[in-house]
Enzyme design. Structure first.
Site, PDB file in Angstrom:
ATOM      1  N   ASP A 167       0.833  -1.202   0.000  1.00  0.00           N
ATOM      2  CA  ASP A 167       0.000   0.000   0.000  1.00  0.00           C
ATOM      3  C   ASP A 167       0.874   1.262   0.000  1.00  0.00           C
ATOM      4  O   ASP A 167       2.113   1.180  -0.021  1.00  0.00           O
ATOM      5  CB  ASP A 167      -0.931  -0.055   1.217  1.00  0.00           C
ATOM      6  N   ASP A 222      -9.513   3.809  -3.778  1.00  0.00           N
ATOM      7  CA  ASP A 222     -10.290   2.643  -3.325  1.00  0.00           C
ATOM      8  C   ASP A 222     -11.706   2.626  -3.893  1.00  0.00           C
ATOM      9  O   ASP A 222     -12.387   3.652  -3.946  1.00  0.00           O
ATOM     10  CB  ASP A 222     -10.393   2.650  -1.796  1.00  0.00           C
TER      11      ASP A 222
END
Ligand code: GCU
Length: 524
Positions: A167, A222
């Site tokens: 991430d 996202d």
């Protein structure tokens, strides 16, 4: 391109020897086009808990084991789902005195290695998460991988991790390429094959630099479980077809199918578009709670086959007009997948043509609707009435092939002419005007029908006997007057030809000889 680890180089050599490729290929320098770690030759398929649990307490070892069980019990493994991946919040907030990450004993009492072993015992693979920053994204502040790349990569390898999602939180402003390349090299040095998923949210256009770095890279922020979010990801991702391919995929984020925030039509659109875009198919719903209808979406083998097609071509957009979007995907066997996708609030007709997909000429095309499973044939038009937020998904294949008369064999005296317009190809066969004059094609079976293109500018029919492999299968088939030599028509005969090569001959039964013959279309 970085040098492969000795272990990996050995594995590559071994694979090449086993598959019979010359050894020299293994030591010749490969072009630095992609991360050639041999992984993710088709988009990864599997599961990740994030979309269903985030960091809630129900994200546990019990849940993940349950998912692995369901992968096997419900046939998801059989249709290609392989990776059982866990996301943020699996670790304790502090490293141990040796600097290693520590699994949270409340969520994962058996530890990560035991969980990976459990998943492996089912014939599946296991994936883990961390961030290319000082901490992961959760506010609890779990430690990230920045500056700890090799130690973490080695730990993951020792646990049997097969997939790492890396991430972008708390990255301290360090250049993304630098951060993601450091983990790439650490994973390579770990000696274990680990699919490397770059989760950089598309911020520095990773599609322009990440092919030699990762196996997939996020192209967007996202996703969330609603139509506007999902379709926004598709819109952002669909223009990037040129950057994806085997071993290096665009990733518009994980699936929401089954999480309950979209309609069945919207979830089918989601799954259709992800498959068209050769996106990773990571199920993001808690499969212990998913409905049979959502399972049916996730297990649609025809749609999965588009995603997993070995050519690895992402669909391109043939047209996008006020929310009516046509996607086309080239498939390894020459077929095309076509998605007619309606982003608007009302039912609309969406249309394209077989020609627009570049599939090539054919007398007819088969359109298989990959959701309804119905098939139909078309001479070229691909069109459907598509409800709001729905997607009609076709696999398009050539239903037949055309054999021009100019490549046929003519009995003595016959000529290939081009003096009457309207023919296909470069001419037509003008057989001698005599009984026994013939035109003959060599065609491959199987075939269910033969269609002859012709013109007959006289007032009388021009009958012929049709023979296949020397056996007359139809006698005196009339080729009626078409009104002019420039007016072309067709005569079709049903046949039943097995596969293999066949000789098809038309032999004139009158002194007028055959009509002018333009082509033979073979219908499969
Ligand atoms: C005309 C015509 C030819 C045709 C022929 C025929 O000559 O131009 O194309 O083949 O008639 O009667 O067969």
């Amino acid at each position: 391109m970085r040098a492969p680890s000795p272990l990996r180089r050995f594995a590559t050599l071994l694979a090449l020897v086993v598959t019979g490729f010359p050894l020299v290929q293994a030591i010749a320098p490969a072009p630095a086009l992609a991360l050639e770690n041999g992984l993710a030759r088709t988009p990864p398929m599997g599961f990740n808990n994030w979309n269903s649990t985030h960091c809630r307490a129900d994200f546990t070892e019990t849940m993940i084991k349950g998912i692995a069980d369901i992968f096997v019990a419900k046939g998801l493994k059989d249709v290609g789902y392989t990776y059982v991946n866990i996301d943020d919040c699996w670790a304790l907030p502090s490293r141990n005195p040796s600097g290693d990450l520590v699994p949270d004993p409340a969520r994962f009492p058996g530890g990560i290695k035991a969980l990976a072993d459990y998943v492996h015992a089912k014939g599946l693979k296991f994936g883990l998460y961390t961030s290319a920053g000082t901490k992961t994204c959760n506010t609890a502040g779990f430690p990230g991988g920045l500056g700890h790349e090799q130690q973490d990569a080695n730990l993951f390898a020792s646990w049997g991790v097969d997939y790492l999602k890396y991430d972008n939180c708390n990255n301290q402003g360090v250049d993304a390429q630098q951060r993601y390349t450091a983990m790439r090299d650490a994973l390579a040095k770990s000696g274990r094959p680990i699919v490397y998923s770059i989760c950089e949210w598309g911020q520095s256009k990773p599609w322009t630099w990440a092919a030699p770095v990762g196996n997939l890279w996020r192209t967007t922020g996202d996703i969330s479980d609603k139509w506007s979010s999902m379709i926004g990801k598709a819109q952002a991702n669909r223009g990037l077809a040129q950057y994806g391919g085997p071993g290096h995929w665009n990733d518009p984020d994980m699936l929401e199918v089954g999480n309950g925030g979209m309609t069945a039509a919207e979830y089918r659109t989601h799954f259709s578009l992800w498959a068209m875009m050769a996106a990773p198919l990571l199920i993001g719903s808690d499969l212990r709670k998913v409905s049979d209808d959502d399972f049916a979406i996730l297990k649609n083998a025809d749609v999965i086959a588009l995603d997993q097609d070995v050519l690895g071509k992402q669909a391109t957009v043939l047209g996008a007009n006020a929310g009516l979007v046509v996607y086309s995907k080239v498939l390894a066997n020459g077929d095309r997948a076509v998605a007619l996708s309606n982003e608007t609030g009302a039912t609309a007709t969406i249309a394209t043509t077989a020609a627009a997909t570049g599939i090539g000429g054919a007398p007819a095309y088969t359109l298989k609707d990959l959701w309804s499973k119905a098939s139909r044939t078309t001479t070229g038009s691909i069109s459907a009435s598509v409800p709001s937020h729905a997607t009609v998904l076709y696999r398009v294949s050539r239903a037949g092939s055309r054999y021009e008369a100019e490549s046929a064999t003519l009995s003595a005296g016959g000529t290939v002419d081009a003096n009457h317009a309207g023919f296909s190809g470069t001419g037509f066969a003008n057989g001698v005007n005599a009984v026994g004059s013939y035109v003959e094609w060599q065609v491959p079976g199987p075939a269910s029908a033969l269609t002859f293109g012709y013109a007959n500018g006289t007032a009388a029919a021009r009958p012929v006997d049709v023979s296949v492999d020397g056996v007359v299968v139809a006698t005196g088939v009339p080729f009626p007057a078409t009104g002019a030599w420039t007016t072309w028509s067709t005569v079709t005969k049903a046949v039943s030809l097995a596969s293999g090569q066949h000789t098809v001959r038309l032999t004139a039964t009158t002194a007028d000889g055959p009509a002018n013959l333009d082509y033979l279309d073979v219908q499969r």
